[in-house]
Design a protein around this motif. Structure first.
Motif, short mmCIF file in Angstrom:
data_model
loop_
_atom_site.label_atom_id
_atom_site.label_comp_id
_atom_site.label_asym_id
_atom_site.label_seq_id
_atom_site.Cartn_x
_atom_site.Cartn_y
_atom_site.Cartn_z
N UNK A 1 77.69 21.23 68.69
CA UNK A 1 78.60 22.09 67.73
C UNK A 1 78.41 21.61 66.27
N UNK A 2 79.05 22.43 65.50
CA UNK A 2 79.05 22.02 63.99
C UNK A 2 79.65 20.95 63.86
N UNK A 3 80.79 20.61 64.36
CA UNK A 3 81.47 19.11 64.11
C UNK A 3 80.62 18.13 64.46
N UNK A 4 79.88 18.07 65.49
CA UNK A 4 78.88 16.82 65.77
C UNK A 4 77.93 16.74 64.59
N UNK A 5 77.40 18.08 64.22
CA UNK A 5 76.55 17.88 62.98
C UNK A 5 76.97 17.26 61.72
N UNK A 6 78.42 18.00 61.27
CA UNK A 6 78.77 17.35 60.07
C UNK A 6 79.20 15.91 60.26
N UNK A 7 79.58 15.44 61.30
CA UNK A 7 80.00 14.15 61.71
C UNK A 7 78.85 13.33 61.37
N UNK A 8 77.61 13.67 61.97
CA UNK A 8 76.26 12.89 61.57
C UNK A 8 75.89 13.03 60.07
#
Length: 232
Positions: free
Chosen positions: A35-42
Motif C-alpha cells: 500500500x501507499x503507507x509502505x511506499x512512503x515509509x520506505x
C-alpha cells in the motif's frame, strides 16, 4: 513530490506507464509493498540524490524505473506525504455491509476504535514532528467538507459526523485546562493533595485554558481553514 525518472542520458518527468490503464507499484528497491503507507515509509528512509528502483505492474507486464529525489523533495515528502508520480492509478473501493443489527453495532464499535486511534496517532505525530499542523482544521473546514459530502448521500454525511464526534470526544478528554480532561486532572490532584486548589489558582488555570483554546482556534482558522476554503 515531483518524482523524476533517471535514464542514461537525461533526467525527465516520469510519464504514465500505460495510458488510461491502472498501474500498481509492487516493489521499491526490490522490497515488496502492499500500500501507499509502505511506499512512503520506505521513501522516508532514503537518502537524497540516491537512485530508487520502482517496480510497476502494468497490463502489459512488469517494468522497473529508477527515480531520484532531492533533499528538498524528501523534506516535502516527510512533511506532507504527497506523491505525484504521474501514474494512472485506480481507486481502491471496499464494500462494508453488516448482515444484522448486532453486526452493525460491532462494525460501528470497530470503526470508532480506529477513529480514536487515528486521532491519538495524529497528535503523537504532531508532537514528534512527523505530522504537520496544517492537518488541523476547524469549524469552517468541517462545514465545507460536510457541504461537499452531503451530495454523496446521508450515509457519507453520517460517517463524517461520526468522525467529527470522535475527534471532539478525544479532544475533550485531553489533559488541557477548561475541557473535561483538564477538570478530571484537577480532581485527581485534589484527591492526592487532600484539598482543592485555591479559587485564585483555579481561575488562573481556567484563564490559561481559555487563552490556549482561543489561540489554537485562531491559528487553525486563519492558517488552515481559510486557505482550505479557497483551494478546494
Amino acid at each position: 513530490i515531483q518524482a523524476q525518472a533517471k535514464t542514461a542520458s537525461q533526467t525527465a518527468n516520469l510519464p504514465p506507464l500505460a495510458s488510461g490503464a491502472p498501474v500498481s507499484i509492487t516493489a521499491v528497491n526490490g522490497q515488496p509493498v502492499a500500500n501507499w503507507w509502505t511506499i512512503t515509509d520506505l521513501l522516508r528512509r532514503q537518502k537524497a540524490d540516491t537512485p530508487i528502483a520502482f517496480t510497476f505492474q502494468t497490463p502489459s507486464g512488469t517494468t522497473t524505473q529508477t527515480l531520484t529525489l532531492s533533499a528538498s523533495q524528501l523534506t516535502e515528502l516527510r512533511e506532507k506525504t504527497q506523491l505525484m508520480l504521474g501514474l494512472v492509478l485506480e481507486n481502491s473501493l471496499q464494500l462494508q455491509r453488516a448482515h444484522s443489527s448486532w453486526g452493525a453495532v460491532i462494525m460501528g464499535v470497530e470503526h470508532t476504535e480506529k477513529f480514536i486511534l487515528q486521532v491519538y496517532l495524529t497528535l503523537r505525530g504532531m508532537l514528534i514532528g512527523t505530522v504537520s499542523v496544517s492537518n488541523l482544521h476547524g469549524p469552517l473546514a468541517i462545514a465545507k467538507v460536510g457541504h461537499d459530502v452531503q451530495d454523496r448521500g446521508q450515509v457519507w454525511l453520517w460517517y463524517l459526523m461520526a468522525m467529527v464526534s470522535v475527534n471532539l470526544a478525544v479532544a475533550n478528554f485531553l489533559p488541557v485546562p477548561i475541557v473535561d480532561g483538564g477538570l478530571f486532572l484537577l480532581l485527581i490532584l485534589e484527591k492526592v493533595r487532600g484539598r482543592p486548589l485555591s479559587i485564585k489558582t483555579q481561575s488562573i488555570i481556567q484563564t490559561v485554558g481559555i487563552v490556549l483554546l482561543a489561540c489554537v482556534f485562531l491559528f487553525v482558522t486563519f492558517n488552515n481553514d481559510i486557505p482550505f476554503l479557497f483551494h478546494h
